[in-house]
Write a protein that holds these residues in place. Structure first.
Motif, PDB file in Angstrom:
ATOM      1  N   GLN A  91      45.183  40.846 -19.841  1.00 52.18           N
ATOM      2  CA  GLN A  91      43.951  41.249 -19.152  1.00 52.18           C
ATOM      3  C   GLN A  91      43.503  40.236 -18.107  1.00 52.18           C
ATOM      4  O   GLN A  91      42.977  40.626 -17.059  1.00 52.18           O
ATOM      5  CB  GLN A  91      42.841  41.491 -20.185  1.00 52.18           C
ATOM      6  N   ILE A  92      43.717  38.937 -18.349  1.00 55.98           N
ATOM      7  CA  ILE A  92      43.299  37.960 -17.343  1.00 55.98           C
ATOM      8  C   ILE A  92      44.156  38.047 -16.082  1.00 55.98           C
ATOM      9  O   ILE A  92      43.770  37.507 -15.040  1.00 55.98           O
ATOM     10  CB  ILE A  92      43.306  36.513 -17.888  1.00 55.98           C
ATOM     11  N   MET A  93      45.297  38.741 -16.165  1.00 56.49           N
ATOM     12  CA  MET A  93      46.135  38.915 -14.976  1.00 56.49           C
ATOM     13  C   MET A  93      45.647  40.053 -14.081  1.00 56.49           C
ATOM     14  O   MET A  93      46.145  40.219 -12.964  1.00 56.49           O
ATOM     15  CB  MET A  93      47.578  39.181 -15.391  1.00 56.49           C
ATOM     16  N   MET A  94      44.673  40.840 -14.556  1.00 59.45           N
ATOM     17  CA  MET A  94      44.175  41.970 -13.791  1.00 59.45           C
ATOM     18  C   MET A  94      43.157  41.508 -12.738  1.00 59.45           C
ATOM     19  O   MET A  94      42.862  40.331 -12.605  1.00 59.45           O
ATOM     20  CB  MET A  94      43.554  43.001 -14.729  1.00 59.45           C
ATOM     21  N   ARG A  95      42.626  42.465 -12.003  1.00 55.95           N
ATOM     22  CA  ARG A  95      41.694  42.169 -10.908  1.00 55.95           C
ATOM     23  C   ARG A  95      40.305  41.826 -11.415  1.00 55.95           C
ATOM     24  O   ARG A  95      39.663  40.883 -10.946  1.00 55.95           O
ATOM     25  CB  ARG A  95      41.644  43.372  -9.957  1.00 55.95           C
ATOM     26  N   HIS A  96      39.811  42.609 -12.372  1.00 61.22           N
ATOM     27  CA  HIS A  96      38.411  42.490 -12.811  1.00 61.22           C
ATOM     28  C   HIS A  96      38.283  43.124 -14.181  1.00 61.22           C
ATOM     29  O   HIS A  96      38.975  44.092 -14.507  1.00 61.22           O
ATOM     30  CB  HIS A  96      37.499  43.214 -11.810  1.00 61.22           C
ATOM     31  N   SER A  97      37.392  42.573 -15.013  1.00 57.86           N
ATOM     32  CA  SER A  97      37.125  43.133 -16.337  1.00 57.86           C
ATOM     33  C   SER A  97      35.661  43.518 -16.457  1.00 57.86           C
ATOM     34  O   SER A  97      34.776  42.806 -15.956  1.00 57.86           O
ATOM     35  CB  SER A  97      37.478  42.122 -17.433  1.00 57.86           C
ATOM     36  N   GLU A  98      35.402  44.631 -17.145  1.00 54.72           N
ATOM     37  CA  GLU A  98      34.019  45.059 -17.410  1.00 54.72           C
ATOM     38  C   GLU A  98      33.357  44.232 -18.507  1.00 54.72           C
ATOM     39  O   GLU A  98      32.139  44.288 -18.658  1.00 54.72           O
ATOM     40  CB  GLU A  98      34.015  46.536 -17.830  1.00 54.72           C
ATOM     41  N   GLU A  99      34.141  43.458 -19.236  1.00 51.49           N
ATOM     42  CA  GLU A  99      33.589  42.685 -20.352  1.00 51.49           C
ATOM     43  C   GLU A  99      32.637  41.596 -19.844  1.00 51.49           C
ATOM     44  O   GLU A  99      32.775  41.093 -18.726  1.00 51.49           O
ATOM     45  CB  GLU A  99      34.732  42.046 -21.143  1.00 51.49           C
ATOM     46  N   ASN A 100      31.666  41.229 -20.693  1.00 46.43           N
ATOM     47  CA  ASN A 100      30.692  40.167 -20.360  1.00 46.43           C
ATOM     48  C   ASN A 100      29.955  40.465 -19.059  1.00 46.43           C
ATOM     49  O   ASN A 100      29.735  39.563 -18.233  1.00 46.43           O
ATOM     50  CB  ASN A 100      31.379  38.808 -20.270  1.00 46.43           C
ATOM     51  N   ASP A 101      29.578  41.739 -18.861  1.00 47.18           N
ATOM     52  CA  ASP A 101      28.847  42.178 -17.663  1.00 47.18           C
ATOM     53  C   ASP A 101      29.646  42.039 -16.372  1.00 47.18           C
ATOM     54  O   ASP A 101      29.088  42.013 -15.275  1.00 47.18           O
ATOM     55  CB  ASP A 101      27.521  41.415 -17.526  1.00 47.18           C
ATOM     56  N   GLY A 102      30.952  41.927 -16.502  1.00 48.68           N
ATOM     57  CA  GLY A 102      31.824  41.880 -15.338  1.00 48.68           C
ATOM     58  C   GLY A 102      32.330  40.478 -15.039  1.00 48.68           C
ATOM     59  O   GLY A 102      31.531  39.564 -14.832  1.00 48.68           O
ATOM     60  N   VAL A 103      33.641  40.322 -15.050  1.00 47.33           N
ATOM     61  CA  VAL A 103      34.269  39.024 -14.804  1.00 47.33           C
ATOM     62  C   VAL A 103      35.464  39.228 -13.885  1.00 47.33           C
ATOM     63  O   VAL A 103      36.318  40.083 -14.144  1.00 47.33           O
ATOM     64  CB  VAL A 103      34.736  38.363 -16.125  1.00 47.33           C
TER      65      VAL A 103
END
Length: 214
Positions: A87-99
């Protein structure tokens, strides 16, 4: 003998990953690298990860592993990501209000939601358990692994399968999600191969033998 570096940036117990690698590659040196110097000279990198994405991104950055990973990719060294390591290799995560993540892949990481259903029944989040994985492209890491083999998952966030140009493996849990993605010398899985019995050990064995070419 080759050197396999498992990047340890403080997110999760990595000894099970290292032990599984050592089991399938007994003649290789497997090291838990806590800083760039310990990862230097590795022939391949494994990027694991367990926990919240913001903490993982912070730990990865503070450990100085961003340049290590990018240098390995530029040098065409084989790289394997596992779970949040994918997941850290992706562009953006919705977790933690967006990272914002590393952006090695253009896809986002999405939350399953609090009302996830399949056939009218509510599904538990996090998703924990064994799922079949369907191979969406030929790849050396699928060698000697039957299509539809079951792997072990633990996660509340996922990378969508639909429209995913890097999709290498797909599974279903209320939605179609990427079980694995691949580009050039990088392969990453949402599932935990070190917890996935024979199929998972075979994938790690394939990684230890992979030359980084798809």
């Amino acid at each position: 003998m080759q050197r396999i570096a498992v990047l340890d940036y403080g997110m999760g117990n990595l000894h099970s990953v290292a032990s599984a690698l050592q089991k399938v590659a007994p003649d290789d040196e497997v090291v838990l690298a806590t800083n760039p110097d310990q990862a230097a000279g590795a022939d391949r990198l494994l990027v694991p990860g367990v926990g919240a994405i913001r903490d993982c991104m912070a730990g990865f950055s503070e450990a100085g592993f961003g340049p290590v990973l990018r240098d390995a990719i530029d040098a065409a060294l084989p790289v394997l990501g596992i779970c949040v390591g994918m997941q850290i290799m992706m562009r953006h995560s919705e977790e933690n209000d967006g990272v914002d993540c590393l952006g090695l892949f253009p896809e986002p990481v999405k939350f399953f939601g609090s009302d996830l259903k399949s056939d009218g029944e509510r599904l538990k989040v996090p998703h924990m358990g064994w799922n079949q994985v369907w191979q969406k492209r030929a790849h050396p890491l699928w060698k000697d692994i039957a299509d539809g083999s079951r792997f072990y998952f633990v996660h509340s966030y996922y990378v969508p399968a639909e429209g995913n140009v890097a999709l290498a493996g797909e599974t279903e849990y209320g939605v179609s999600l990427a079980a694995a993605v691949a580009r050039e010398n990088v392969f990453a899985t949402q599932f935990h191969p070190e917890k996935s019995a024979d199929a998972g050990l075979q994938l790690l064995k394939n990684f230890a033998a992979w030359d980084g070419r798809a």
